[in-house]
Design a protein around this motif. Structure first.
Motif, PDB file in Angstrom:
ATOM      1  N   ALA A 118       0.350  -1.438   0.246  1.00 19.38           N
ATOM      2  CA  ALA A 118      -0.464   0.093   0.027  1.00 19.38           C
ATOM      3  C   ALA A 118       1.148   1.352  -0.134  1.00 19.38           C
ATOM      4  O   ALA A 118       0.639   2.064  -0.767  1.00 19.38           O
ATOM      5  N   ALA A 119       1.805   0.864   0.449  1.00 22.90           N
ATOM      6  CA  ALA A 119       2.750   2.804   1.175  1.00 22.90           C
ATOM      7  C   ALA A 119       3.217   2.753  -0.522  1.00 22.90           C
ATOM      8  O   ALA A 119       3.822   3.989  -1.212  1.00 22.90           O
ATOM      9  N   ALA A 120       3.730   2.112  -1.054  1.00 25.48           N
ATOM     10  CA  ALA A 120       4.008   1.488  -2.479  1.00 25.48           C
ATOM     11  C   ALA A 120       3.865   2.097  -3.203  1.00 25.48           C
ATOM     12  O   ALA A 120       3.702   3.680  -4.800  1.00 25.48           O
ATOM     13  N   PHE A 186      -8.789  -0.017   9.337  1.00 28.72           N
ATOM     14  CA  PHE A 186      -8.215   1.703   9.072  1.00 28.72           C
ATOM     15  C   PHE A 186      -7.572   1.641   7.735  1.00 28.72           C
ATOM     16  O   PHE A 186      -7.489   2.622   7.088  1.00 28.72           O
ATOM     17  N   GLN A 187      -6.783   0.438   7.512  1.00 31.49           N
ATOM     18  CA  GLN A 187      -5.864   0.309   5.808  1.00 31.49           C
ATOM     19  C   GLN A 187      -7.377  -0.192   5.448  1.00 31.49           C
ATOM     20  O   GLN A 187      -7.031   0.909   3.781  1.00 31.49           O
ATOM     21  N   VAL A 188      -8.203  -0.630   5.252  1.00 32.16           N
ATOM     22  CA  VAL A 188      -9.194  -0.151   4.491  1.00 32.16           C
ATOM     23  C   VAL A 188      -9.658   1.172   3.826  1.00 32.16           C
ATOM     24  O   VAL A 188     -10.312   1.491   3.036  1.00 32.16           O
ATOM     25  N   PHE A 189     -10.320   2.293   5.078  1.00 25.58           N
ATOM     26  CA  PHE A 189     -10.878   3.554   5.060  1.00 25.58           C
ATOM     27  C   PHE A 189     -10.150   4.497   4.341  1.00 25.58           C
ATOM     28  O   PHE A 189     -10.171   4.879   3.494  1.00 25.58           O
ATOM     29  N   THR A 190      -8.680   3.520   4.278  1.00 29.40           N
ATOM     30  CA  THR A 190      -7.465   4.797   4.026  1.00 29.40           C
ATOM     31  C   THR A 190      -7.585   4.221   2.967  1.00 29.40           C
ATOM     32  O   THR A 190      -7.101   5.002   1.531  1.00 29.40           O
ATOM     33  N   LEU A 191      -7.098   3.248   1.784  1.00 32.72           N
ATOM     34  CA  LEU A 191      -7.321   2.818   0.310  1.00 32.72           C
ATOM     35  C   LEU A 191      -8.385   2.869   0.366  1.00 32.72           C
ATOM     36  O   LEU A 191      -8.516   3.583  -1.136  1.00 32.72           O
ATOM     37  N   PHE A 194      -8.153   7.003  -0.717  1.00 32.85           N
ATOM     38  CA  PHE A 194      -7.509   7.503  -1.970  1.00 32.85           C
ATOM     39  C   PHE A 194      -7.651   6.859  -2.669  1.00 32.85           C
ATOM     40  O   PHE A 194      -7.313   8.022  -3.714  1.00 32.85           O
ATOM     41  N   SER A 195      -8.200   5.597  -3.016  1.00 30.93           N
ATOM     42  CA  SER A 195      -9.031   5.383  -4.622  1.00 30.93           C
ATOM     43  C   SER A 195      -9.919   6.887  -4.684  1.00 30.93           C
ATOM     44  O   SER A 195      -9.640   6.936  -6.196  1.00 30.93           O
ATOM     45  N   ALA A 196     -10.632   7.498  -3.807  1.00 38.03           N
ATOM     46  CA  ALA A 196     -11.573   8.138  -4.259  1.00 38.03           C
ATOM     47  C   ALA A 196     -11.003   9.570  -4.589  1.00 38.03           C
ATOM     48  O   ALA A 196     -11.482  10.181  -5.778  1.00 38.03           O
ATOM     49  N   SER A 234      -4.410  -3.803  -8.196  1.00 35.81           N
ATOM     50  CA  SER A 234      -3.221  -4.411  -7.939  1.00 35.81           C
ATOM     51  C   SER A 234      -4.150  -3.087  -6.138  1.00 35.81           C
ATOM     52  O   SER A 234      -4.517  -4.213  -5.072  1.00 35.81           O
ATOM     53  N   ILE A 235      -4.997  -2.096  -6.096  1.00 34.67           N
ATOM     54  CA  ILE A 235      -5.521  -1.932  -5.287  1.00 34.67           C
ATOM     55  C   ILE A 235      -6.730  -2.300  -5.075  1.00 34.67           C
ATOM     56  O   ILE A 235      -6.744  -3.356  -3.632  1.00 34.67           O
ATOM     57  N   LEU A 236      -7.671  -2.518  -5.649  1.00 35.60           N
ATOM     58  CA  LEU A 236      -8.863  -3.603  -5.859  1.00 35.60           C
ATOM     59  C   LEU A 236      -8.675  -4.633  -5.459  1.00 35.60           C
ATOM     60  O   LEU A 236      -8.996  -5.367  -4.067  1.00 35.60           O
ATOM     61  N   PHE A 237      -6.749  -5.650  -5.813  1.00 35.15           N
ATOM     62  CA  PHE A 237      -7.269  -6.692  -4.757  1.00 35.15           C
ATOM     63  C   PHE A 237      -7.063  -6.971  -3.529  1.00 35.15           C
ATOM     64  O   PHE A 237      -6.799  -7.778  -2.444  1.00 35.15           O
TER      65      PHE A 237
END
Length: 319
Positions: A118-120, A186-191, A194-196, A234-237
């Motif tokens: 996720a950081a990458a 929290f990771q899902v929320f952040t992603l 980020f996606s939005a 990759s984000i979706l996966f």
């Protein structure tokens, strides 16, 4: 004739421990259903995923050296190494489903490693914005690094602490599971945020491109299109994987999801492998090969038209 009480005292099953640092169960003494996971991980499957993560890691390292994308490559490599260690823990569980060390290695490494992927991803979007045009970004481009990466670190800390508490409590205290669950949420929320923001930037860039004269090297070329497709995939996966782990940990170690190896392989292992290979294709260096780095400054290389114009100017000057 020995009494029933004496026979009970000599029964070794009274002293068998199936989970924890003092676990002494083995397949010869206890049924596999008595283990915490309730199944024996498939040996071939674990070896296959170790090999796949190893291959992806090597590709990322080679790409990082070739394209000089040090941060991206290092994050991907660290994540892949973590995954390989985690699946080595599952190999230990294949050898002995009651191995406490194997369980802790698996639960910590496999849970935490996607944080590095996720950081990458977060840093890559900052580079995309700088390349296509920071003017189209609703927020300063630095926000992708200075907000999302720290959020990723918070998620990493929560999941690490949760894993540590789970190992120290030997399953008697649920707080470790809840903290790990909080880290995943929290990771899902952040992603998701980020996606939005990434989608918002894309739509704003398309609008900006129509209203402004944009350098032809900054348009959404085929190469950038390929990058975008696999970057989004990759984000979706990773999101699918995180949602599965949230559901799994939400039920706890005694839940049905935790005891299903097929679901684990499909929604954890396969999703993360697809993500890392998608990021092999969505490598920032691949998408931005027409950029040259001078110290800390990144500039566009001259376009073919500019190069031709420069050649004509030099020719006329010589004449």
């Amino acid at each position: 004739m020995p009494s029933t009480e004496a026979a009970g005292q000599n029964d070794p099953s009274q002293y068998l421990v199936s989970f924890g640092p003092d676990a002494n169960c083995t397949l010869a003494l206890c049924p596999v259903e008595a283990s915490l996971q309730g199944y024996r991980p498939s040996f071939n499957v674990q070896i296959a995923f170790i090999a796949l993560f190893g291959v992806s890691m090597l590709i990322h390292l080679v790409q990082g050296i070739c394209y000089r994308t040090w941060f991206f490559a290092s994050m991907m490599a660290v994540g892949c190494i973590g995954e390989m260690i985690g699946y080595a823990g599952r190999v230990m569980l294949y050898q002995n489903p009651f191995s406490f060390d194997g369980f802790i290695i698996e639960i910590c490494c496999i849970t935490i490693s996607p944080v590095f992927f996720a950081a990458a991803i977060y840093v890559s979007l900052a580079r995309v914005s700088n390349f296509l045009g920071a003017e189209a970004c609703r927020f300063p481009v630095k926000i992708y690094v200075w907000v999302f990466v720290p959020c990723d670190i918070v998620s990493l800390i929560l999941q690490s602490v949760g894993g540590a508490l789970s190992s120290s409590s030997v399953g008697s205290d649920k707080s470790g599971e809840y903290i790990t669950l909080a880290g995943l949420v929290f990771q899902v929320f952040t992603l998701t945020v980020f996606s939005a923001m990434a989608l918002d930037y894309l739509f704003r860039y398309i609008s900006y491109r129509k209203s402004q004269q944009v350098d032809q090297r900054r348009i959404l070329s085929t190469r950038l299109g390929i990058f975008g497709v696999f970057f989004s995939a990759s984000i979706l996966f990773i999101l699918i994987r995180c949602c599965y782990r949230i559901a799994e940990l939400g039920q706890g170690y005694s839940g049905a999801l935790f005891h299903e190896e097929g679901l684990f392989v499909a929604l954890e292992s396969v999703m993360v492998v697809l993500a890392v290979f998608a990021l092999n294709i969505a490598q920032p260096g691949f998408a931005f090969q027409n950029r040259t780095t001078y110290g800390n400054k990144v500039e566009l290389e001259p376009s073919s038209e500019q190069k031709a114009s420069n050649v004509r100017e030099v020719t006329l000057t010589q004449e």
